[in-house]
Design a protein around this motif. Structure first.
Motif, PDB file in Angstrom:
ATOM      1  N   LEU A   1       0.847  -1.187   0.000  1.00  0.00           N
ATOM      2  CA  LEU A   1       0.000   0.000   0.000  1.00  0.00           C
ATOM      3  C   LEU A   1       0.886   1.241   0.000  1.00  0.00           C
ATOM      4  N   ALA A   2       0.240   2.400  -0.140  1.00  0.00           N
ATOM      5  CA  ALA A   2       0.993   3.643  -0.007  1.00  0.00           C
ATOM      6  C   ALA A   2       1.530   3.757   1.410  1.00  0.00           C
ATOM      7  N   ASN A   3       2.759   4.245   1.537  1.00  0.00           N
ATOM      8  CA  ASN A   3       3.317   4.397   2.873  1.00  0.00           C
ATOM      9  C   ASN A   3       2.899   5.728   3.482  1.00  0.00           C
ATOM     10  N   ARG A   4       3.348   5.978   4.685  1.00  0.00           N
ATOM     11  CA  ARG A   4       2.924   7.186   5.399  1.00  0.00           C
ATOM     12  C   ARG A   4       3.358   8.457   4.669  1.00  0.00           C
ATOM     13  N   ARG A   5       4.558   8.447   4.142  1.00  0.00           N
ATOM     14  CA  ARG A   5       5.066   9.648   3.472  1.00  0.00           C
ATOM     15  C   ARG A   5       4.217  10.010   2.267  1.00  0.00           C
ATOM     16  N   ARG A   6       3.890   9.012   1.472  1.00  0.00           N
ATOM     17  CA  ARG A   6       3.074   9.279   0.288  1.00  0.00           C
ATOM     18  C   ARG A   6       1.672   9.740   0.701  1.00  0.00           C
ATOM     19  N   PHE A   7       1.144   9.142   1.768  1.00  0.00           N
ATOM     20  CA  PHE A   7      -0.214   9.506   2.182  1.00  0.00           C
ATOM     21  C   PHE A   7      -0.267  10.956   2.671  1.00  0.00           C
ATOM     22  N   LEU A   8       0.740  11.372   3.462  1.00  0.00           N
ATOM     23  CA  LEU A   8       0.755  12.755   3.940  1.00  0.00           C
ATOM     24  C   LEU A   8       0.867  13.737   2.776  1.00  0.00           C
ATOM     25  N   ALA A   9       1.657  13.390   1.801  1.00  0.00           N
ATOM     26  CA  ALA A   9       1.769  14.264   0.632  1.00  0.00           C
ATOM     27  C   ALA A   9       0.448  14.354  -0.110  1.00  0.00           C
ATOM     28  N   ALA A  10      -0.272  13.217  -0.206  1.00  0.00           N
ATOM     29  CA  ALA A  10      -1.563  13.226  -0.888  1.00  0.00           C
ATOM     30  C   ALA A  10      -2.589  14.047  -0.119  1.00  0.00           C
ATOM     31  N   VAL A  11      -2.553  13.970   1.243  1.00  0.00           N
ATOM     32  CA  VAL A  11      -3.486  14.765   2.044  1.00  0.00           C
ATOM     33  C   VAL A  11      -3.224  16.255   1.850  1.00  0.00           C
ATOM     34  N   ALA A  12      -1.971  16.659   1.867  1.00  0.00           N
ATOM     35  CA  ALA A  12      -1.641  18.079   1.655  1.00  0.00           C
ATOM     36  C   ALA A  12      -2.077  18.545   0.281  1.00  0.00           C
ATOM     37  N   GLU A  13      -1.935  17.699  -0.729  1.00  0.00           N
ATOM     38  CA  GLU A  13      -2.338  18.082  -2.086  1.00  0.00           C
ATOM     39  C   GLU A  13      -3.847  18.161  -2.202  1.00  0.00           C
ATOM     40  N   ALA A  14      -4.554  17.232  -1.515  1.00  0.00           N
ATOM     41  CA  ALA A  14      -6.025  17.247  -1.587  1.00  0.00           C
ATOM     42  C   ALA A  14      -6.597  18.491  -0.943  1.00  0.00           C
ATOM     43  N   HIS A  15      -5.963  19.016   0.091  1.00  0.00           N
ATOM     44  CA  HIS A  15      -6.492  20.208   0.736  1.00  0.00           C
ATOM     45  C   HIS A  15      -6.340  21.440  -0.148  1.00  0.00           C
ATOM     46  N   ARG A  16      -5.442  21.403  -1.079  1.00  0.00           N
ATOM     47  CA  ARG A  16      -5.275  22.540  -1.981  1.00  0.00           C
ATOM     48  C   ARG A  16      -6.326  22.551  -3.080  1.00  0.00           C
ATOM     49  N   ALA A  17      -7.122  21.480  -3.158  1.00  0.00           N
ATOM     50  CA  ALA A  17      -8.191  21.426  -4.160  1.00  0.00           C
ATOM     51  C   ALA A  17      -9.346  22.320  -3.713  1.00  0.00           C
ATOM     52  N   PRO A  18     -10.320  22.595  -4.583  1.00  0.00           N
ATOM     53  CA  PRO A  18     -11.507  23.380  -4.188  1.00  0.00           C
ATOM     54  C   PRO A  18     -12.224  22.736  -3.019  1.00  0.00           C
ATOM     55  N   ALA A  19     -12.911  23.591  -2.238  1.00  0.00           N
ATOM     56  CA  ALA A  19     -13.549  23.114  -1.011  1.00  0.00           C
ATOM     57  C   ALA A  19     -14.546  22.004  -1.279  1.00  0.00           C
ATOM     58  N   ALA A  20     -15.240  22.101  -2.399  1.00  0.00           N
ATOM     59  CA  ALA A  20     -16.251  21.081  -2.670  1.00  0.00           C
ATOM     60  C   ALA A  20     -15.630  19.726  -2.938  1.00  0.00           C
ATOM     61  N   GLU A  21     -14.349  19.714  -3.278  1.00  0.00           N
ATOM     62  CA  GLU A  21     -13.699  18.455  -3.589  1.00  0.00           C
ATOM     63  C   GLU A  21     -12.639  18.086  -2.554  1.00  0.00           C
TER      64      GLU A  21
ATOM     65  N   HIS B   1      -5.724  24.718   7.651  1.00  0.00           N
ATOM     66  CA  HIS B   1      -4.934  24.789   6.422  1.00  0.00           C
ATOM     67  C   HIS B   1      -3.772  23.807   6.516  1.00  0.00           C
ATOM     68  N   PRO B   2      -4.018  22.515   6.214  1.00  0.00           N
ATOM     69  CA  PRO B   2      -2.981  21.506   6.354  1.00  0.00           C
ATOM     70  C   PRO B   2      -1.999  21.503   5.211  1.00  0.00           C
ATOM     71  N   HIS B   3      -1.374  22.644   4.923  1.00  0.00           N
ATOM     72  CA  HIS B   3      -0.358  22.649   3.876  1.00  0.00           C
ATOM     73  C   HIS B   3       0.933  22.083   4.425  1.00  0.00           C
ATOM     74  N   GLY B   4       1.576  21.239   3.660  1.00  0.00           N
ATOM     75  CA  GLY B   4       2.839  20.650   4.086  1.00  0.00           C
ATOM     76  C   GLY B   4       2.617  19.475   5.032  1.00  0.00           C
ATOM     77  N   ALA B   5       3.745  18.929   5.500  1.00  0.00           N
ATOM     78  CA  ALA B   5       3.698  17.731   6.354  1.00  0.00           C
ATOM     79  C   ALA B   5       3.057  18.012   7.697  1.00  0.00           C
ATOM     80  N   ALA B   6       3.308  19.188   8.300  1.00  0.00           N
ATOM     81  CA  ALA B   6       2.755  19.491   9.620  1.00  0.00           C
ATOM     82  C   ALA B   6       1.238  19.535   9.573  1.00  0.00           C
ATOM     83  N   GLY B   7       0.660  20.201   8.536  1.00  0.00           N
ATOM     84  CA  GLY B   7      -0.795  20.253   8.432  1.00  0.00           C
ATOM     85  C   GLY B   7      -1.389  18.892   8.180  1.00  0.00           C
ATOM     86  N   ALA B   8      -0.757  18.077   7.349  1.00  0.00           N
ATOM     87  CA  ALA B   8      -1.258  16.733   7.086  1.00  0.00           C
ATOM     88  C   ALA B   8      -1.213  15.863   8.341  1.00  0.00           C
ATOM     89  N   GLU B   9      -0.184  16.040   9.143  1.00  0.00           N
ATOM     90  CA  GLU B   9      -0.111  15.314  10.399  1.00  0.00           C
ATOM     91  C   GLU B   9      -1.258  15.708  11.326  1.00  0.00           C
TER      92      GLU B   9
END
Length: 893
Positions: A467-487, A589-597
């Motif tokens: 599966l995706a590891n923790r590092r990849r998942f945190l990066a994906a969470v930070a990227e998803a938060h940068r998407a529009p609010a509805a998504e 605003h979970p931008h970056g690793a700290a926000g994703a954590e």
């Protein structure tokens, strides 16, 4: 005389015929024939042995190898010269001088033969070995002389010190010769021939001396003698003729080549030990028989016994010294071997035919942190990663099938639970008796594998579950938060409950298989656009673009999938997973690793809340994040951190609430209530910290402290003349503990309180419905301690169950007698039924939670005699309760 066997038998037959003819002619001719034959044979063989010694000396330019043959030749020379002197003295004088000459010959020749025998190459290579042979022979010979002397009662043949000395010398010398021949390190046939020849020569000299003493008569050149004397002289002559021949034959066969004998053979310690057992047992048996028959020990017997004891003691001392030396040698060799093995960077593992680990080198603890307890007795494949276990098993079976060496690369679980990349060389050593197994040399190639993994790190994939590891998942969470609010989407966090017990009960291999299967189920539960990941351990997460309602449904599917039994080969594992859900839009605003954590933290808080609420259920629970959860979690975390050590810090306290007779309003007893006063958290009520204490395994410690404190206070009050009883609360876990009865008995005995004055209370809701609870309650009653059910009416206990529960007191809860909302009249007749049934069963009833006079009227009308509540007295410290007791007269329950 030569060493040719045919010539020897020809000479021997001729000597026998000559000695037989001389013996039939009379003692004088018999003596002359024997003396002549012995002189000639001994001198000829003496010359041959001395020449052999000189030849060895000239060939080796060393006196070491030639000494044995030289001294044996000197013994033969002394024998011939001594017999010649004895014959001359016997023919020229009528005194006892011939016997003395024969005895002196024996005393000189016998040690010379022994010295030459012990110096032969291969017989006894060291001085210590020669001393052992001498002590063994001396012990055997003197012991046999002692036994014969005691049994024969000092016959006339051995009267006098000289004959006795001859007999002892001959016996000891023969014993030493036999021991030396049998215990030879090398060239045993040659040593046996020399030993046999020496023994024959010594026996012949001894027999010659004894028979010569019998043959001589005072006043006559020769006495008339007897037929057996003549025959004995012939036998002695044959022995003296054959002995040197055997010595020469053996000495010529002996070799002086260097050798490295085994320590036990060279020393003669271990194998030579049993030689002394038989003679020693014989001497003991003879001594006991002699004492039982009324015999006494003369000075000769005492001297022989002491000499035998000294010889045996010296031999024992040498044996003990040798054993210590061998032990030190073995210890040194073992230490040397261990140092070599322990200092190696490779780990050596020995497997048996079933591929089960039988031994591992000490380097395993240093290199991989693996103790013998973790490894021994387990198949090697159980220590490997499940993905590598199959190929490793095939490689091992290939070695068993005949392949000499196999190189294996696999991941090995170290002592800290981490996977280590290793490279192993496998060889089949089952044919070697010192090993008798398959040897695996394991090397840590983690640095090389780490380099390879660093090249593949861009994939960000968990090695075990893919599966995706923790590092990849945190990066994906930070990227998803940068998407529009509805998504924005949601994050799910799940963790398998009781997963740690899988590894403890079934081993790490089964635990790894569970993780792999859980990852497969997670992939099947989520949608194609969702990202499943493994965070760490048994923790999983899912990033989904669905809104919160759909994410909740997805979390329910995940919990259901994890709740299904895990059917594995040979095992079925039942687990559950609580799931926490959080919305990315509410995470700041979970931008970056700290926000994703922070997003993961919120989802994990929801999961932990779900876990708290799902206790006692078979399946998992789903909860969405709420800020109140976080506050409650922080509070519980503080309790979990501060509760350990609370007894030692003195933060626990007991307060007491009197139980009052409702008719006279006089106190009948008190209930001890536990309180925790923390300097920062304040007063923590029992209903808040006792569940935490049970989860942390501290409930028994807190309950035991409360029990002893209550008994101590009760003892003080009773010593002051207050005849009260004391009730103490106990949890269901305490009641089920095997040592609970012993704890209660110890508290009662320690504080010297009557057992009937102590009541153990168990809440109805916590009372287990099984025979174990009935047995524990019955055990308390057997101690004399009374039992009570607290808060009756709030739990599942039916009235019919009161008949089988061995309880003495029923403390009914307020819900049975309080007024229903919106009604003025007292509630219900249930309290009448409970009190009436308890009275019929012989159970006393206490009404708890009395707060108004109407409550008192209701329970008194129902027949309840005792009550407890804020209306009567609030819980307070002991000194305030004592003031209350002073104002009221206590009375028995």
């Amino acid at each position: 005389m030569v060493s040719n066997p045919r010539m020897f038998w020809l000479v021997l037959v001729t000597a026998v015929a000559a000695f037989s003819a001389a013996a039939s002619a009379g003692p004088v001719l018999s003596f002359g024939a024997v003396a002549a034959g012995v002189i000639v044979g001994s001198l000829v063989h003496a010359v041959s042995l001395i020449r052999l010694a000189l030849r060895i000396h000239h060939g080796r330019s060393d006196f070491g190898p030639c000494r044995g043959a030289g001294f044996l030749g000197m013994g033969a020379l002394f024998t011939g010269a001594g017999v010649a002197v004895t014959g001359f003295v016997a023919l020229t004088t009528s005194t006892a001088a011939p016997g003395v000459a024969a005895a002196v010959t024996t005393l000189v020749a016998a040690p010379t033969f022994l010295l030459g025998l012990l110096l032969l190459p291969g017989t006894a290579p060291t001085v210590r070995a020669r001393l052992r042979r001498l002590l063994d022979g001396a012990g055997i010979g003197v012991t046999l002389c002692y036994s014969v002397w005691v049994l024969a009662a000092a016959t006339s043949v051995l009267t006098g010190p000289l004959p006795l000395a001859v007999a002892v010398t001959c016996c000891v010398s023969v014993s030493v010769a036999v021991v030396a021949g049998l215990r030879a390190v090398r060239h045993r046939p040659a040593a046996l021939a020399c030993a046999g020849g020496s023994a024959l020569s010594i026996v012949g000299l001894g027999l010659f001396t004894v028979l010569l003493a019998e043959l001589r008569r005072p006043g006559e050149p020769f006495g008339p003698g007897a037929g057996w004397v003549s025959a004995g002289l012939a036998v002695a002559g044959l022995a003296l003729v054959a002995g040197p021949f055997l010595i020469l034959a053996g000495a010529r066969r002996a070799d002086d080549a260097p050798t490295r004998p085994h320590a036990a053979d060279a020393g003669g310690t271990l194998a030579g030990y049993p030689l002394l057992i038989g003679p020693a047992l014989l001497a003991v048996a003879v001594s006991v028989t002699h004492l039982l028959t009324g015999g006494r020990f003369d000075p000769v017997a005492v001297g022989l016994g002491v000499a035998a004891a000294v010889a045996v003691a010296c031999r024992e001392g040498l044996a003990a010294r040798d054993i210590r030396r061998y032990a030190r040698t073995l210890a040194t060799r073992e230490a040397h071997f261990r140092a070599l093995v322990a200092g190696s960077t490779d780990v050596a593992i020995v497997l048996d035919a079933e591929l089960v680990v039988r031994w591992q080198s000490p380097a395993a603890a240093r290199q991989f942190g693996l103790s013998d307890q973790d490894v021994l007795g387990r198949p090697l494949t159980d220590l490997l990663h499940p993905a590598d276990a199959g190929p490793a098993g095939e490689a091992l079976r290939a070695v068993l099938a005949g392949r000499q060496h196999v190189l294996l690369q696999a991941r090995l679980r170290d002592g800290f639970g981490h996977w280590r990349d290793t490279e192993s060389t496998i060889s089949d050593q089952r044919a070697a008796p010192e090993v008798a197994g398959v040897v695996v040399h394991v090397r840590d190639v983690g640095d090389r594998a780490q380099l390879q993994r660093s090249l593949d790190e861009a994939t960000w994939t968990d090695d075990q579950t893919r599966l995706a590891n923790r590092r990849r998942f945190l990066a994906a969470v930070a990227e998803a938060h940068r998407a529009p609010a509805a998504e924005a989407g949601c994050v799910l966090v799940a963790e398998l409950d009781r997963f740690e017990s899988v590894a403890d009960l079934h081993g790490p291999t089964v635990a790894d298989a569970v993780l792999i299967e859980a990852a497969r189920r997670l992939r099947a539960a989520v949608g194609p656009e969702d990202l499943p990941a493994r965070l760490a351990g048994a923790g999983f997460a899912v990033l989904t673009g669905a809104p919160l309602v759909h994410a909740f449904a997805l979390a329910t599917r995940v919990a259901t999938a994890f709740a299904e039994p895990f059917h594995l080969p040979g095992h079925t594992v039942h687990l559950a997973a609580d799931v926490g859900v959080t919305d990315l839009r509410g995470a700041g605003h979970p931008h970056g690793a700290a926000g994703a954590e922070d997003v993961l933290r919120r989802a994990d808080i929801a999961r932990r809340r779900a876990r708290q609420l799902s206790r006692g259920r078979d399946g998992g629970r789903v909860e969405c994040y709420d800020e109140s959860f976080e506050a409650a979690l922080v509070r519980r975390t503080d309790l979990e951190q501060q509760l350990p050590g609370v007894v030692g810090r003195g933060e626990l306290d007991l307060v007491f609430q009197p139980v009052v007779d409702l008719g006279s309003r006089l106190p009948a007893g008190v209930e001890a209530l536990l309180r925790w006063r923390h300097p920062r958290l304040g007063v923590v009520p029992p209903h808040e910290f006792l569940p935490v204490a049970e989860e942390l395994g501290l409930a028994d410690e807190l309950g035991e402290w409360a029990l002893h404190q209550a008994c101590r206070q009760l003892s003080r009050w009773r010593a002051d003349g207050r005849d009260l009883w004391m009730s103490v609360n106990a949890s269901a876990r305490q009641l089920a503990a095997p040592g609970w009865l012993a704890t209660v008995a110890t508290a009662v005995d320690t504080h010297c309180v009557p057992a009937e004055s102590l009541i153990i209370e168990v809440a109805e809701a916590a009372l287990p419905d099984d025979t174990g609870a009935v047995e524990q309650l019955a055990g308390l009653r057997a101690l004399g301690v009374r039992t009570a059910i607290d808060h009756f009416g709030t739990g599942p206990t039916a009235l019919a169950h009161l008949r089988r529960l061995p309880v003495d007191v029923l403390k009914i809860d307020q819900v049975l007698f309080s007024e229903p909302a919106g009604q003025r009249a007292p509630a219900t007749p249930i309290v009448d039924v409970v009190v009436g049934l308890a009275r019929r069963l012989g159970i006393d009833v206490v009404a708890c939670g009395l707060e108004t006079e109407s409550h008192v009227d209701v329970v008194r009308a129902a027949g309840c005699r005792l009550g407890q509540g804020y209306l009567l007295s609030r819980p307070d410290h002991a000194e305030h309760v004592e003031a209350y007791l002073e104002r009221h007269r206590a009375r028995l329950f």
